[in-house]
Design an enzyme around this catalytic site. Structure first.
Site, PDB file in Angstrom:
ATOM      1  N   GLY A 190       0.797  -1.216   0.000  1.00 26.61           N
ATOM      2  CA  GLY A 190       0.000   0.000   0.000  1.00 26.61           C
ATOM      3  C   GLY A 190       0.830   1.265   0.000  1.00 26.61           C
ATOM      4  O   GLY A 190       2.060   1.236  -0.022  1.00 26.61           O
TER       5      GLY A 190
ATOM      6  N   THR B  24      -0.557   6.193   4.835  1.00 23.44           N
ATOM      7  CA  THR B  24      -1.746   6.380   5.662  1.00 23.44           C
ATOM      8  C   THR B  24      -1.344   7.075   6.948  1.00 23.44           C
ATOM      9  O   THR B  24      -0.161   7.305   7.216  1.00 23.44           O
ATOM     10  CB  THR B  24      -2.465   5.056   5.951  1.00 23.44           C
ATOM     11  OG1 THR B  24      -3.779   5.346   6.467  1.00 23.44           O
ATOM     12  CG2 THR B  24      -1.712   4.191   6.939  1.00 23.44           C
ATOM     13  N   TYR B  25      -2.357   7.404   7.742  1.00 23.63           N
ATOM     14  CA  TYR B  25      -2.137   8.108   9.018  1.00 23.63           C
ATOM     15  C   TYR B  25      -2.670   7.257  10.152  1.00 23.63           C
ATOM     16  O   TYR B  25      -3.726   6.632  10.035  1.00 23.63           O
ATOM     17  CB  TYR B  25      -2.850   9.460   9.012  1.00 23.63           C
ATOM     18  CG  TYR B  25      -2.877  10.132  10.368  1.00 23.63           C
ATOM     19  CD1 TYR B  25      -1.721  10.679  10.911  1.00 23.63           C
ATOM     20  CD2 TYR B  25      -4.046  10.194  11.122  1.00 23.63           C
ATOM     21  CE1 TYR B  25      -1.725  11.274  12.174  1.00 23.63           C
ATOM     22  CE2 TYR B  25      -4.068  10.787  12.369  1.00 23.63           C
ATOM     23  CZ  TYR B  25      -2.908  11.320  12.896  1.00 23.63           C
ATOM     24  OH  TYR B  25      -2.906  11.905  14.137  1.00 23.63           O
TER      25      TYR B  25
ATOM     26  N   LEU C 143      -6.232  -1.030   5.087  1.00 27.08           N
ATOM     27  CA  LEU C 143      -5.518  -2.288   5.236  1.00 27.08           C
ATOM     28  C   LEU C 143      -4.137  -2.175   4.619  1.00 27.08           C
ATOM     29  O   LEU C 143      -3.962  -1.527   3.590  1.00 27.08           O
ATOM     30  CB  LEU C 143      -6.264  -3.432   4.535  1.00 27.08           C
ATOM     31  CG  LEU C 143      -7.353  -4.176   5.299  1.00 27.08           C
ATOM     32  CD1 LEU C 143      -8.527  -3.267   5.585  1.00 27.08           C
ATOM     33  CD2 LEU C 143      -7.816  -5.386   4.498  1.00 27.08           C
TER      34      LEU C 143
ATOM     35  N   LEU D  25      -4.752  -3.753   9.978  1.00 29.07           N
ATOM     36  CA  LEU D  25      -5.860  -2.849   9.692  1.00 29.07           C
ATOM     37  C   LEU D  25      -5.833  -1.633  10.609  1.00 29.07           C
ATOM     38  O   LEU D  25      -5.223  -1.646  11.674  1.00 29.07           O
ATOM     39  CB  LEU D  25      -7.190  -3.587   9.886  1.00 29.07           C
ATOM     40  CG  LEU D  25      -7.523  -4.002  11.324  1.00 29.07           C
ATOM     41  CD1 LEU D  25      -8.384  -2.973  12.058  1.00 29.07           C
ATOM     42  CD2 LEU D  25      -8.204  -5.363  11.363  1.00 29.07           C
TER      43      LEU D  25
ATOM     44  N   CYS E 238      -3.891   6.378   1.266  1.00 24.55           N
ATOM     45  CA  CYS E 238      -3.681   5.125   0.536  1.00 24.55           C
ATOM     46  C   CYS E 238      -3.470   5.366  -0.952  1.00 24.55           C
ATOM     47  O   CYS E 238      -3.741   4.491  -1.785  1.00 24.55           O
ATOM     48  CB  CYS E 238      -4.847   4.158   0.776  1.00 24.55           C
ATOM     49  SG  CYS E 238      -5.111   3.804   2.532  1.00 24.55           S
TER      50      CYS E 238
END
Length: 201
Positions: free
Chosen positions: A68, A71-72, A134, A147, A164
């Site tokens: 991926g 993300t945060y 995810l 997750l 993402c």
């Protein structure tokens, strides 16, 4: 399956613990599920593109080895790390992803939140907005990472990235969509849903 609640942690501390657990486990090692909330951090996937990290500002960025993009993670978000022996469970990576998404959707349905996955982008979405992400790594047939589910958090840092790698993606959280949301209760419900999904005792 052994479940551990790590409390509030630094991502940079938990990441190498996952790697070490996976490197050292053998066919007799019990699967583990780790729950935590992280101090504010952006994590960049192994093949993450830097252009998706827009304005990180004062929040640290950690390069990681999951799949991926960026993300945060922050307080008020449930992070679940699935340290599973997929060979023993008899499933592949795709079934793992779909199972995680289904478990999250099951929990959200209990709050009358209509959620679904997408074939083109892993995660869970509500009316086009992302509520769960995810990111996984499989090594020697075993998974780690997992997750994140937005429960009751500061969503502003998501505006500093393309979540993402999805340009223009809106992000939401459970408290914006339902009443009587308590993070400890949601975490317990998610544990039950994951146990049921992957048929673990």
């Amino acid at each position: 399956m052994i479940v551990r609640d790590l409390g509030l942690t630094q991502y940079a501390d938990v990441f190498p613990r996952m790697q070490a657990f996976t490197a050292e486990r053998d066919s007799a090692t019990a699967d583990e599920l780790w729950f935590t909330e992280h101090e504010p951090v952006f994590t960049q996937g192994q093949a993450g593109k830097p252009e998706h990290l827009l304005l990180p500002g004062d929040i640290p960025v950690v390069q990681t080895d999951r799949g991926g993009q960026v993300t945060y993670h922050g307080p008020g978000q449930i992070v679940g790390y699935l340290l599973f022996d997929l060979k023993r469970l008899g499933i592949g990576p795709r079934a793992l992803v779909r199972g995680i998404e289904a478990a999250i959707c099951q929990v959200l349905a209990g709050y009358r939140i209509e959620a679904a996955n997408r074939d083109d982008a892993p995660g869970v979405y509500v009316a086009g907005s992302k509520i769960a992400s995810l990111g996984l790594r499989i090594r020697r047939g075993c998974s780690y990472h997992g997750l994140s589910l937005n429960v009751s958090m500061n969503l502003e840092p998501f505006q500093r990235i393309n979540p993402c790698g999805l340009i223009g993606m809106e992000v939401t959280e459970m408290v914006a969509l339902a009443d009587n949301v308590a993070i400890d209760k949601v975490r317990d419900e998610l544990e039950v849903a994951l146990r049921e999904t992957f048929a673990t005792d």
